[in-house]
Design an enzyme around this catalytic site. Structure first.
Site, mmCIF file in Angstrom:
data_model
loop_
_atom_site.group_PDB
_atom_site.id
_atom_site.type_symbol
_atom_site.label_atom_id
_atom_site.label_comp_id
_atom_site.label_asym_id
_atom_site.label_seq_id
_atom_site.Cartn_x
_atom_site.Cartn_y
_atom_site.Cartn_z
ATOM 1 C CE1 TYR A 118 -1.694 4.720 7.968
ATOM 2 C CE2 TYR A 118 -2.085 7.148 7.022
ATOM 3 C CZ TYR A 118 -1.627 6.474 7.833
ATOM 4 O OH TYR A 118 -1.731 7.024 9.350
ATOM 5 C CE1 TYR B 103 0.550 -1.025 5.312
ATOM 6 C CE2 TYR B 103 1.009 1.421 4.441
ATOM 7 C CZ TYR B 103 0.367 0.782 5.134
ATOM 8 O OH TYR B 103 1.328 0.372 6.676
ATOM 9 C CB CYS B 104 0.978 3.653 -1.988
ATOM 10 S SG CYS B 104 0.014 3.650 -3.260
ATOM 11 C CD GLN B 105 2.065 8.637 -0.470
ATOM 12 O OE1 GLN B 105 2.346 7.520 -1.722
ATOM 13 N NE2 GLN B 105 3.391 8.922 0.024
#
Lengths: 216, 216
Positions: B206, B176-178
């Site tokens: 996130y 996962y990223c932002q």
DNA sequence: CTATTAATCTATTGATTAGTAGAATATGGG
DNA sequence: CCCATATTCTACTAATCAATAGATTAATAG
């Protein structure tokens, strides 16, 4: 123009925001939430120029908030589905929660007393169950016919003065009109209280009651 | 201008819509939802000109969506409260539901496969409980430090290639990223799958995980 | 086929709004 | 007190949007 990799997605998202960024469109959505109708009727109910109304409705349609169907020579608009109604409720609730001056404006607009002493939906349920109130629907006879809060009697606001004797002195009267920000019921409540009766508004009017009913 | 008695109230309501009507502002809100920060940092993270960022932040503040506090010579912005985060989640969810071309844009943007095979929050919970996945946080070390999904290991996306050997062949990798529309994790997933591993994205990154956590 | 009604499309004007450059403000350090 | 840094304020231009008037489409009734 600004440029980041996710921009196209946010541009699409912003279309929803844009649809909700004009007072007229928010008004139209609330009007449509009282029941679908034709462009002309909508323009009339909202007190707006026809062409103007039509133009805004197209934008709402482009945003997927309303849908149309043809009925002979006229075109019938309505909210696209119940999800829209629910979302509008949340949008308004959220806005009212955190915009202090919006709350102030509402209070000033509807009259401080009525805003404060308005009956909430939950409260109304209890009152109706115990037959502690007379509930009055101030909208037009047609609107009442189409749908109304169970237990309400229909007294269109224009007939209120001449039908005053139908309203009791010994039981609280709860009155409601169309939308969450409609001025009709607060005005009626003020008038009824002036006669010596005990009257209160239903918070959010018919629309907010309906949103609550259709919530799930 | 159009004129109906409830207009002032709807004009205030429209201020919220206006705040959500610019792609840049929606982006800034998502960035802030990852954690508050200063104007300069925000401009940098978003790849936006500083003055521009500042101007948009003022509008968001005027709408009551963000709040500020001074930290010496810099000013720290953050979402006004958790309600804003929750509302943003609903706003995006609602938009995605009914705007077909938005969904199409997201898929095209993030890559069709990744969008379809993304792991949902609920799904992830189950997978983590049974230790069936390795969860990778692709954000910067600082962001990971501040907060992350429990069970995640930190591999900032820039180090991914050189730290490939830390990742398993026999267990599914969830990355996962932002933000909900960030391109980093889909790109990483594509790369990992190209090495022969099994990798999937966490839907919404996130931010959406955090919104779910803070939902109530 | 023509007239009528309802709604939309096209084009124009005036008002908002975004982006941006330069000046101004506010804080903290020397 | 003066300087450096972070941010905001002010002013200006270009783009976008709302409102409106005139022409156009679409369905129906005669």
């Amino acid at each position: 123009m600004t440029d980041f990799p996710e921009a196209p997605v946010y541009e699409h998202l912003a279309r929803l925001g844009k649809a909700l960024s004009a007072p007229v469109r928010l008004r139209l959505l609330d009007l449509l939430d009282q029941g679908g109708c034709t462009v002309e009727e909508l323009a009339q109910r909202g007190g707006l120029p026809l062409k103007n109304t039509s133009a805004h409705l197209q934008q709402l349609r482009a945003a997927g908030l309303v849908s149309t169907r043809r009925e002979g020579t006229r075109i019938h608009y309505s909210l696209h589905d119940r999800g829209v109604s629910r979302f509008l409720g949340r949008f308004q609730e959220f806005a009212e929660e955190r915009m202090g001056d919006l709350r102030a404006e509402i209070e000033e607009h509807l009259g401080r007393e009525e805003a404060v002493s308005a009956v909430t939906g939950t409260e109304l349920e209890g009152l109706l169950r115990n037959r502690e109130v007379v509930l009055v629907d101030l909208r037009s006879a047609e609107e009442y016919e189409e749908d109304h809060v169970p237990g309400a009697v229909s007294i269109p606001s224009r007939q209120l003065e001449e039908r005053l004797d139908e309203l009791p002195w010994d039981v609280t009267i709860v009155a409601y009109c169309q939308g969450p920000y409609c001025v009709v019921s607060p005005r009626a409540v003020r008038m009824l209280n002036a006669t010596g009766r005990r009257a209160r508004s239903l918070e959010g009017g018919y629309v907010r009651w309906k949103r609550r009913r259709d919530a799930d």
